[in-house]
Design an enzyme around this catalytic site. Structure first.
Site, PDB file in Angstrom:
ATOM      1  N   ARG A 171       1.402 -10.812   7.990  1.00  0.00           N
ATOM      2  CA  ARG A 171       1.344  -9.636   7.111  1.00  0.00           C
ATOM      3  C   ARG A 171       2.488  -8.702   7.499  1.00  0.00           C
ATOM      4  O   ARG A 171       2.337  -7.792   8.300  1.00  0.00           O
ATOM      5  CB  ARG A 171      -0.002  -8.912   7.262  1.00  0.00           C
ATOM      6  CG  ARG A 171      -1.226  -9.782   7.015  1.00  0.00           C
ATOM      7  CD  ARG A 171      -2.501  -8.952   7.017  1.00  0.00           C
ATOM      8  NE  ARG A 171      -2.636  -8.131   8.221  1.00  0.00           N
ATOM      9  CZ  ARG A 171      -3.260  -8.511   9.332  1.00  0.00           C
ATOM     10  NH1 ARG A 171      -3.844  -9.693   9.394  1.00  0.00           N
ATOM     11  NH2 ARG A 171      -3.325  -7.711  10.361  1.00  0.00           N
ATOM     12  N   ARG A 175     -10.766   0.128  14.281  1.00  0.00           N
ATOM     13  CA  ARG A 175     -10.617   0.842  13.014  1.00  0.00           C
ATOM     14  C   ARG A 175     -11.543   0.219  11.976  1.00  0.00           C
ATOM     15  O   ARG A 175     -12.457   0.866  11.498  1.00  0.00           O
ATOM     16  CB  ARG A 175      -9.148   0.784  12.556  1.00  0.00           C
ATOM     17  CG  ARG A 175      -8.874   1.550  11.288  1.00  0.00           C
ATOM     18  CD  ARG A 175      -7.399   1.629  10.969  1.00  0.00           C
ATOM     19  NE  ARG A 175      -6.791   0.344  10.621  1.00  0.00           N
ATOM     20  CZ  ARG A 175      -5.526   0.201  10.230  1.00  0.00           C
ATOM     21  NH1 ARG A 175      -4.730   1.265  10.165  1.00  0.00           N
ATOM     22  NH2 ARG A 175      -5.036  -0.980   9.934  1.00  0.00           N
ATOM     23  N   CYS A 225      14.772  24.142   3.491  1.00  0.00           N
ATOM     24  CA  CYS A 225      13.938  24.858   2.506  1.00  0.00           C
ATOM     25  C   CYS A 225      13.203  23.827   1.638  1.00  0.00           C
ATOM     26  O   CYS A 225      13.368  22.629   1.799  1.00  0.00           O
ATOM     27  CB  CYS A 225      14.794  25.737   1.610  1.00  0.00           C
ATOM     28  SG  CYS A 225      15.941  26.814   2.491  1.00  0.00           S
ATOM     29  N   MET A 226      12.417  24.308   0.664  1.00  0.00           N
ATOM     30  CA  MET A 226      11.687  23.383  -0.199  1.00  0.00           C
ATOM     31  C   MET A 226      12.634  22.569  -1.082  1.00  0.00           C
ATOM     32  O   MET A 226      12.445  21.372  -1.280  1.00  0.00           O
ATOM     33  CB  MET A 226      10.683  24.137  -1.073  1.00  0.00           C
ATOM     34  CG  MET A 226       9.750  23.214  -1.838  1.00  0.00           C
ATOM     35  SD  MET A 226       8.722  24.078  -3.027  1.00  0.00           S
ATOM     36  CE  MET A 226       7.620  24.985  -1.956  1.00  0.00           C
ATOM     37  N   ASP A 227      13.658  23.226  -1.608  1.00  0.00           N
ATOM     38  CA  ASP A 227      14.527  22.587  -2.609  1.00  0.00           C
ATOM     39  C   ASP A 227      15.985  22.524  -2.187  1.00  0.00           C
ATOM     40  O   ASP A 227      16.848  22.240  -3.015  1.00  0.00           O
ATOM     41  CB  ASP A 227      14.453  23.371  -3.926  1.00  0.00           C
ATOM     42  CG  ASP A 227      13.029  23.713  -4.287  1.00  0.00           C
ATOM     43  OD1 ASP A 227      12.235  22.779  -4.454  1.00  0.00           O
ATOM     44  OD2 ASP A 227      12.719  24.914  -4.376  1.00  0.00           O
ATOM     45  N   TYR A 259      15.923  30.485   6.158  1.00  0.00           N
ATOM     46  CA  TYR A 259      14.714  31.231   6.533  1.00  0.00           C
ATOM     47  C   TYR A 259      14.617  31.418   8.038  1.00  0.00           C
ATOM     48  O   TYR A 259      14.792  30.479   8.807  1.00  0.00           O
ATOM     49  CB  TYR A 259      13.477  30.470   6.065  1.00  0.00           C
ATOM     50  CG  TYR A 259      13.268  30.474   4.575  1.00  0.00           C
ATOM     51  CD1 TYR A 259      13.164  31.665   3.867  1.00  0.00           C
ATOM     52  CD2 TYR A 259      13.175  29.281   3.875  1.00  0.00           C
ATOM     53  CE1 TYR A 259      12.961  31.666   2.500  1.00  0.00           C
ATOM     54  CE2 TYR A 259      12.965  29.268   2.505  1.00  0.00           C
ATOM     55  CZ  TYR A 259      12.862  30.465   1.819  1.00  0.00           C
ATOM     56  OH  TYR A 259      12.665  30.455   0.472  1.00  0.00           O
ATOM     57  N   LYS A 297       0.847  -1.199   0.000  1.00  0.00           N
ATOM     58  CA  LYS A 297       0.000   0.000   0.000  1.00  0.00           C
ATOM     59  C   LYS A 297       0.884   1.251   0.000  1.00  0.00           C
ATOM     60  O   LYS A 297       2.070   1.168   0.345  1.00  0.00           O
ATOM     61  CB  LYS A 297      -0.890  -0.018   1.249  1.00  0.00           C
ATOM     62  CG  LYS A 297      -0.095  -0.078   2.551  1.00  0.00           C
ATOM     63  CD  LYS A 297      -0.920  -0.598   3.703  1.00  0.00           C
ATOM     64  CE  LYS A 297      -0.115  -0.532   4.997  1.00  0.00           C
ATOM     65  NZ  LYS A 297      -0.763  -1.244   6.098  1.00  0.00           N
ATOM     66  N   HIS A 335      -6.192  -7.111  13.296  1.00  0.00           N
ATOM     67  CA  HIS A 335      -4.985  -6.277  13.256  1.00  0.00           C
ATOM     68  C   HIS A 335      -4.663  -5.773  14.653  1.00  0.00           C
ATOM     69  O   HIS A 335      -5.549  -5.306  15.378  1.00  0.00           O
ATOM     70  CB  HIS A 335      -5.224  -5.104  12.297  1.00  0.00           C
ATOM     71  CG  HIS A 335      -4.001  -4.291  11.996  1.00  0.00           C
ATOM     72  ND1 HIS A 335      -2.823  -4.840  11.542  1.00  0.00           N
ATOM     73  CD2 HIS A 335      -3.777  -2.958  12.068  1.00  0.00           C
ATOM     74  CE1 HIS A 335      -1.937  -3.874  11.356  1.00  0.00           C
ATOM     75  NE2 HIS A 335      -2.483  -2.733  11.664  1.00  0.00           N
TER      76      HIS A 335
HETATM   77  C1  LIG Z   1      -0.036  -2.014   6.840  1.00  0.00           C
HETATM   78  C2  LIG Z   1      -0.622  -3.207   7.476  1.00  0.00           C
HETATM   79  C3  LIG Z   1       0.184  -4.251   7.949  1.00  0.00           C
HETATM   80  C4  LIG Z   1       1.691  -4.191   7.982  1.00  0.00           C
HETATM   81  O1  LIG Z   1       2.158  -3.621   9.196  1.00  0.00           O
HETATM   82  P1  LIG Z   1       3.736  -3.544   9.480  1.00  0.00           P
HETATM   83  O2  LIG Z   1       3.823  -2.929  10.815  1.00  0.00           O
HETATM   84  O3  LIG Z   1       4.296  -2.673   8.403  1.00  0.00           O
HETATM   85  O4  LIG Z   1       4.250  -4.919   9.404  1.00  0.00           O
HETATM   86  C5  LIG Z   1      -0.459  -5.387   8.418  1.00  0.00           C
HETATM   87  N1  LIG Z   1      -1.796  -5.469   8.448  1.00  0.00           N
HETATM   88  C6  LIG Z   1      -2.602  -4.476   8.036  1.00  0.00           C
HETATM   89  C7  LIG Z   1      -4.064  -4.625   8.115  1.00  0.00           C
HETATM   90  C8  LIG Z   1      -2.046  -3.307   7.550  1.00  0.00           C
HETATM   91  O5  LIG Z   1      -2.846  -2.314   7.153  1.00  0.00           O
END
Ligand SMILES: *Cc1c(COP(=O)(O)O)cnc(C)c1O
Length: 392
Positions: A225, A141, A316-318, A269, A43, A169
């Site tokens: 995951r 969530r 700065c930006m750049d 700045y 993602k 999660h």
């Molecule tokens: C992003 C995400 C992960 C990965 O988490 P890490 O801390 O990067 O390993 C696992 N499960 C879900 C649902 C996530 O959104």
């Protein structure tokens, strides 16, 4: 030596080491039992690393699933030829159904009504779409409440969807001393058991993110995951020595200007930095427009010719200005190590993130589109730019 950027010189770039990514996948794979699958979240453009290149390298290294937050991220991967399994971690809406089917994507379901509509959609279209049911065990969530056994069973009973997965999660897996992780695990286990008793346990149960995967094998179930650990960064802050994960991303810049600044003069700045002596100052090309943290003025350092150079005043930006008084041989065009140095641990992404009161995830996902992406693959550095969505 600066890498070859083709026709157009680039002042700033990130190097993405796909060899390290593949090594990290192998390393984590070796912590798992043979049957446990691995999902790599890609993602947010693979945490800023470029989702197409990362996905290809991860698939080659044997990853089982890719994970994205939103449907459009999955469709983009499909449109660029990625045919691996993709689980969409964000919630599924009715308006997603047609694209799920067209692109062979796996949604997360978190309510009976939508699941029922998907089952009806499958009946009409004469197909079966695999789904994963998400359970809210305490993150609050997404997901079905951990005690809504009936809703989950009703989804499992639907005739035209195939409940392949059940997952949750963790909210605090990166804080090993926090009891909430165990509470979430108990709640998840209760749901798994309840389904098992009813002969409805989906084949792939999963709850572990990177922290849980590294710290506790009892969280592994049938799949992990792992995101941040595969990208090579320490999610907990204390495990670098125990787990030889290699950082995938490096941020590099170049020196664009040099000057002497006299004692008493302000720099950048707001003149937040005032020279306490006569000094030599280099202006480097990295700025907050490249995703380099602006934060507090005069924080942090970069490395030039293997030596530290403190940032002076506001970024700065750049551009930003750094103290090279102790690096007399510095020249315009010199390469600058900004994040994840080859020689110094002081600019590790973990140290950089800590300095800016944030986490490595935010640093890498902020990497701006205008940064050139260079990929190291099988020992070779290439301007494999088309492999990043950022430049497609
Ligand atoms: C992003 C995400 C992960 C990965 O988490 P890490 O801390 O990067 O390993 C696992 N499960 C879900 C649902 C996530 O959104």
């Amino acid at each position: 030596m600066l890498p070859n950027f083709g026709e157009i010189p680039r002042p700033n770039w990130i190097e993405i080491n796909l060899d390290n990514l593949q090594n990290n996948i192998c390393f984590i794979r070796n912590l798992l039992s043979e049957k446990t699958k691995m999902l790599l979240p890609v993602k947010a453009d693979a945490y800023g690393h470029g989702s197409l290149a990362i996905s290809k390298a991860a698939i080659e290294a044997g990853i089982d699933f890719l994970g994205v937050a939103h449907l459009f991220e999955a469709v983009a991967l499909r449109e660029h030829g990625i045919d691996a399994r993709i689980l969409i971690l964000g919630p599924c809406l009715e308006s997603d159904f047609a694209l799920l089917l067209k692109h062979n994507l796996t949604p997360s379901l978190q309510d009976f009504e939508t699941a029922k509509k998907l089952s009806d959609f499958c009946k009409i279209n004469n197909c079966r779409i695999p789904i994963h049911i998400q359970i809210d065990t305490g993150m609050h969530r997404f997901g079905i409440h951990y005690e809504d056994f009936e809703d989950v069973k009703k989804i499992c009973d639907l005739p035209n969807v195939e409940v392949e997965g059940l997952y949750s999660h963790f909210a605090t897996a990166d804080m090993p001393e926090n009891a909430a992780t165990d509470i979430q695990l108990v709640r998840f286990e209760r749901m798994v058991k309840e389904l098992e008793v009813s002969k409805m346990r989906p084949p792939i149960c999963h709850i572990a993110n990177s922290s849980a995967t590294l710290l506790s094998s009892k969280t592994h179930y049938n799949m992990v995951r792992t995101g941040i650990a595969v990208y090579g960064y320490d999610p907990i802050g204390k495990i670098q020595d125990r787990f030889p994960l290699k950082p995938v991303l490096k941020l590099r810049s170049t020196v664009r200007a040099l000057r002497n600044v006299s004692h008493g003069e302000g720099v950048s700045y707001g003149h937040y930095f005032v020279a306490k002596k006569n000094m030599r100052v280099a202006t480097i090309a990295i700025g907050y427009g490249d995703g380099y943290m602006r934060g507090e003025p005069s924080k942090g350092e970069v490395f030039i010719r293997g030596k530290p150079a403190a940032i002076l005043g506001r970024v700065c930006m750049d551009a930003c200005m750094v103290d090279v008084s102790e690096i007399p041989d510095v020249r315009i065009g010199d390469m600058v190590e900004c994040i994840n140095g080859d020689l110094s641990k002081d600019i590790s992404i973990e140290a950089f993130a800590k300095e800016h009161n944030t986490i490595s995830y935010e640093i890498t996902t902020r990497m701006a589109r205008r940064l050139y992406r260079l990929y190291q693959y099988k020992g070779k550095l290439t301007g494999w730019n088309l492999l990043s969505f950022s430049h497609v």
